[in-house]
Design a protein around this motif. Structure first.
Motif, PDB file in Angstrom:
ATOM      1  N   ALA A 135      12.404   0.681  -2.425  1.00 18.35           N
ATOM      2  CA  ALA A 135      11.720  -0.229  -1.877  1.00 18.35           C
ATOM      3  C   ALA A 135      10.392  -0.864  -2.860  1.00 18.35           C
ATOM      4  CB  ALA A 135      10.941   0.154  -0.616  1.00 18.35           C
ATOM      5  N   ALA A 136      10.444  -1.963  -2.628  1.00 13.75           N
ATOM      6  CA  ALA A 136       9.415  -2.191  -3.637  1.00 13.75           C
ATOM      7  C   ALA A 136       8.135  -1.942  -2.990  1.00 13.75           C
ATOM      8  CB  ALA A 136       9.971  -4.100  -3.627  1.00 13.75           C
ATOM      9  N   THR A 191      11.784 -12.703  -5.235  1.00 14.71           N
ATOM     10  CA  THR A 191      13.007 -12.867  -6.665  1.00 14.71           C
ATOM     11  C   THR A 191      12.859 -12.258  -7.503  1.00 14.71           C
ATOM     12  OG1 THR A 191      10.998 -14.068  -7.555  1.00 14.71           O
ATOM     13  CG2 THR A 191      12.266 -15.343  -5.894  1.00 14.71           C
ATOM     14  N   GLY A 192      12.547 -10.767  -7.277  1.00 14.85           N
ATOM     15  CA  GLY A 192      12.623  -9.641  -8.466  1.00 14.85           C
ATOM     16  C   GLY A 192      12.151  -9.894  -9.344  1.00 14.85           C
ATOM     17  N   THR A 193      11.260 -11.401  -9.931  1.00 12.35           N
ATOM     18  CA  THR A 193       9.974 -11.523 -10.965  1.00 12.35           C
ATOM     19  C   THR A 193       9.034 -10.501 -11.040  1.00 12.35           C
ATOM     20  OG1 THR A 193       9.007 -13.210 -10.258  1.00 12.35           O
ATOM     21  CG2 THR A 193      11.670 -14.061 -11.185  1.00 12.35           C
ATOM     22  N   ALA A 194       8.878  -9.810 -10.266  1.00 11.99           N
ATOM     23  CA  ALA A 194       7.498  -9.152 -10.539  1.00 11.99           C
ATOM     24  C   ALA A 194       7.407  -7.973 -11.395  1.00 11.99           C
ATOM     25  CB  ALA A 194       6.641  -9.111  -9.371  1.00 11.99           C
ATOM     26  N   ALA A 195       6.607  -7.031 -12.497  1.00  7.12           N
ATOM     27  CA  ALA A 195       7.015  -5.859 -12.740  1.00  7.12           C
ATOM     28  C   ALA A 195       6.760  -4.798 -11.781  1.00  7.12           C
ATOM     29  CB  ALA A 195       6.088  -5.677 -13.957  1.00  7.12           C
ATOM     30  N   ARG A 196       7.566  -4.354 -11.890  1.00  6.45           N
ATOM     31  CA  ARG A 196       7.547  -2.774 -10.745  1.00  6.45           C
ATOM     32  C   ARG A 196       7.246  -1.343 -11.440  1.00  6.45           C
ATOM     33  NH1 ARG A 196      12.496  -3.062  -6.964  1.00  6.45           N
ATOM     34  NH2 ARG A 196      12.811  -5.654  -6.552  1.00  6.45           N
ATOM     35  N   GLY A 227       1.076  -1.104  -0.184  1.00  6.42           N
ATOM     36  CA  GLY A 227      -0.231   0.219   0.067  1.00  6.42           C
ATOM     37  C   GLY A 227       0.824   1.387   0.282  1.00  6.42           C
ATOM     38  N   GLY A 228      -0.080   2.547  -0.272  1.00  4.18           N
ATOM     39  CA  GLY A 228       1.131   3.824  -0.379  1.00  4.18           C
ATOM     40  C   GLY A 228       2.283   3.464  -1.719  1.00  4.18           C
ATOM     41  N   ARG A 229       2.857   4.690  -1.002  1.00  9.29           N
ATOM     42  CA  ARG A 229       3.829   4.502  -2.204  1.00  9.29           C
ATOM     43  C   ARG A 229       5.395   4.226  -1.422  1.00  9.29           C
ATOM     44  NH1 ARG A 229       5.530  10.381  -3.683  1.00  9.29           N
ATOM     45  NH2 ARG A 229       7.767   9.828  -4.351  1.00  9.29           N
ATOM     46  N   PRO A 230       5.938   3.584  -2.070  1.00 11.84           N
ATOM     47  CA  PRO A 230       7.273   3.041  -1.988  1.00 11.84           C
ATOM     48  C   PRO A 230       8.290   3.935  -1.740  1.00 11.84           C
ATOM     49  CG  PRO A 230       7.159   2.283  -3.784  1.00 11.84           C
ATOM     50  CD  PRO A 230       5.932   3.163  -3.446  1.00 11.84           C
ATOM     51  N   PRO A 231       9.239   4.098  -0.516  1.00 14.72           N
ATOM     52  CA  PRO A 231      10.323   4.890  -0.759  1.00 14.72           C
ATOM     53  C   PRO A 231      11.302   4.300  -1.767  1.00 14.72           C
ATOM     54  CG  PRO A 231      10.575   3.680   1.128  1.00 14.72           C
ATOM     55  CD  PRO A 231       8.416   3.227   0.918  1.00 14.72           C
ATOM     56  N   THR A 232      12.766   5.136  -2.470  1.00 14.61           N
ATOM     57  CA  THR A 232      12.917   4.345  -3.343  1.00 14.61           C
ATOM     58  C   THR A 232      13.950   3.251  -2.790  1.00 14.61           C
ATOM     59  OG1 THR A 232      13.832   6.779  -4.267  1.00 14.61           O
ATOM     60  CG2 THR A 232      15.167   5.271  -4.925  1.00 14.61           C
ATOM     61  N   LEU A 291       3.451  -3.351  -3.014  1.00 12.71           N
ATOM     62  CA  LEU A 291       2.783  -4.264  -3.365  1.00 12.71           C
ATOM     63  C   LEU A 291       1.168  -3.767  -3.138  1.00 12.71           C
ATOM     64  CD1 LEU A 291       2.291  -7.206  -4.280  1.00 12.71           C
ATOM     65  CD2 LEU A 291       2.124  -8.029  -2.322  1.00 12.71           C
ATOM     66  N   SER A 292       0.492  -3.638  -3.809  1.00  9.71           N
ATOM     67  CA  SER A 292      -0.476  -3.241  -3.462  1.00  9.71           C
ATOM     68  C   SER A 292      -1.521  -3.968  -2.593  1.00  9.71           C
ATOM     69  CB  SER A 292      -1.505  -3.004  -5.278  1.00  9.71           C
ATOM     70  OG  SER A 292      -3.405  -3.016  -4.579  1.00  9.71           O
ATOM     71  N   PRO A 293      -2.264  -3.366  -2.095  1.00  7.67           N
ATOM     72  CA  PRO A 293      -2.944  -4.839  -0.974  1.00  7.67           C
ATOM     73  C   PRO A 293      -4.115  -5.538  -1.242  1.00  7.67           C
ATOM     74  CG  PRO A 293      -3.191  -2.058  -0.122  1.00  7.67           C
ATOM     75  CD  PRO A 293      -2.051  -2.430  -1.187  1.00  7.67           C
ATOM     76  N   ASP A 294      -4.487  -5.245  -2.201  1.00  4.70           N
ATOM     77  CA  ASP A 294      -5.410  -5.695  -3.775  1.00  4.70           C
ATOM     78  C   ASP A 294      -4.919  -7.562  -3.448  1.00  4.70           C
ATOM     79  OD1 ASP A 294      -7.629  -4.156  -3.005  1.00  4.70           O
ATOM     80  OD2 ASP A 294      -7.016  -2.565  -4.379  1.00  4.70           O
ATOM     81  N   ALA A 295      -3.499  -7.016  -4.294  1.00  3.98           N
ATOM     82  CA  ALA A 295      -2.825  -7.520  -4.612  1.00  3.98           C
ATOM     83  C   ALA A 295      -2.345  -9.031  -3.762  1.00  3.98           C
ATOM     84  CB  ALA A 295      -1.654  -7.676  -5.855  1.00  3.98           C
ATOM     85  N   VAL A 296      -2.274  -8.948  -2.511  1.00  2.00           N
ATOM     86  CA  VAL A 296      -1.229  -9.548  -1.597  1.00  2.00           C
ATOM     87  C   VAL A 296      -1.337 -10.970  -1.214  1.00  2.00           C
ATOM     88  CG1 VAL A 296      -0.265  -9.680   0.867  1.00  2.00           C
ATOM     89  CG2 VAL A 296      -0.687  -7.975   0.138  1.00  2.00           C
ATOM     90  N   SER A 297      -0.804 -11.835  -1.267  1.00  2.00           N
ATOM     91  CA  SER A 297      -0.687 -13.033  -1.766  1.00  2.00           C
ATOM     92  C   SER A 297       0.885 -14.231  -1.736  1.00  2.00           C
ATOM     93  CB  SER A 297      -0.786 -13.538  -3.128  1.00  2.00           C
ATOM     94  OG  SER A 297      -0.818 -13.292  -4.390  1.00  2.00           O
ATOM     95  N   VAL A 298       1.042 -15.084  -1.346  1.00  2.00           N
ATOM     96  CA  VAL A 298       1.755 -15.731  -1.491  1.00  2.00           C
ATOM     97  C   VAL A 298       2.620 -15.127  -2.809  1.00  2.00           C
ATOM     98  CG1 VAL A 298       2.837 -17.664  -0.929  1.00  2.00           C
ATOM     99  CG2 VAL A 298       1.553 -16.983   0.858  1.00  2.00           C
ATOM    100  N   GLN A 299       2.405 -16.002  -3.250  1.00  2.00           N
ATOM    101  CA  GLN A 299       2.294 -16.267  -4.735  1.00  2.00           C
ATOM    102  C   GLN A 299       3.118 -14.143  -5.456  1.00  2.00           C
ATOM    103  OE1 GLN A 299       0.278 -16.957  -8.036  1.00  2.00           O
ATOM    104  NE2 GLN A 299       1.690 -17.511  -9.548  1.00  2.00           N
ATOM    105  N   ALA A 300       2.454 -12.947  -4.750  1.00  2.00           N
ATOM    106  CA  ALA A 300       2.628 -12.371  -5.484  1.00  2.00           C
ATOM    107  C   ALA A 300       3.839 -11.590  -4.516  1.00  2.00           C
ATOM    108  CB  ALA A 300       1.503 -10.876  -5.696  1.00  2.00           C
ATOM    109  N   LEU A 301       4.181 -11.413  -3.598  1.00  2.00           N
ATOM    110  CA  LEU A 301       5.042 -11.136  -2.375  1.00  2.00           C
ATOM    111  C   LEU A 301       6.246 -11.957  -2.839  1.00  2.00           C
ATOM    112  CD1 LEU A 301       5.758  -9.856  -0.190  1.00  2.00           C
ATOM    113  CD2 LEU A 301       5.347 -11.576   1.851  1.00  2.00           C
TER     114      LEU A 301
END
Length: 77
Positions: free
Chosen positions: A54-55, A72-77, A47-52, A57-67
């Motif tokens: 930091a990665a 691991t750096g395989t998610a789009a940022r 949630g919110g805007r991450p500081p420079t 993650l949207s609260p609506d997208a929180v899951s083990v797979q998303a985290l």
């Protein structure tokens, strides 16, 4: 425990991933990344805007797979 002390303790203990969820913790992560980077730790802000440095993650997208993808750096940022 205050957020800054908590975040610093986790980094000093060698945690590889620190996940935060509120504005006070986000501020603590931002301060830690500015003052004393922790090269072995990955910080994820839910949630919110991450500081420079930091990665995010949207609260609506929180899951083990998303985290896992963020850590691991395989998610789009």
């Amino acid at each position: 425990m205050k957020p800054a002390a908590y975040v610093n303790s986790l980094a000093q203990l060698g945690c590889s991933t620190v996940v935060t969820t509120d504005d006070r913790a986000r501020s603590a992560v931002a301060a830690r990344l500015t003052e004393r980077p922790a090269p072995k730790a990955r910080f994820v802000v839910v949630g919110g805007r991450p500081p420079t440095g930091a990665a995010h993650l949207s609260p609506d997208a929180v899951s083990v797979q998303a985290l896992s993808k963020v850590v691991t750096g395989t998610a789009a940022r």
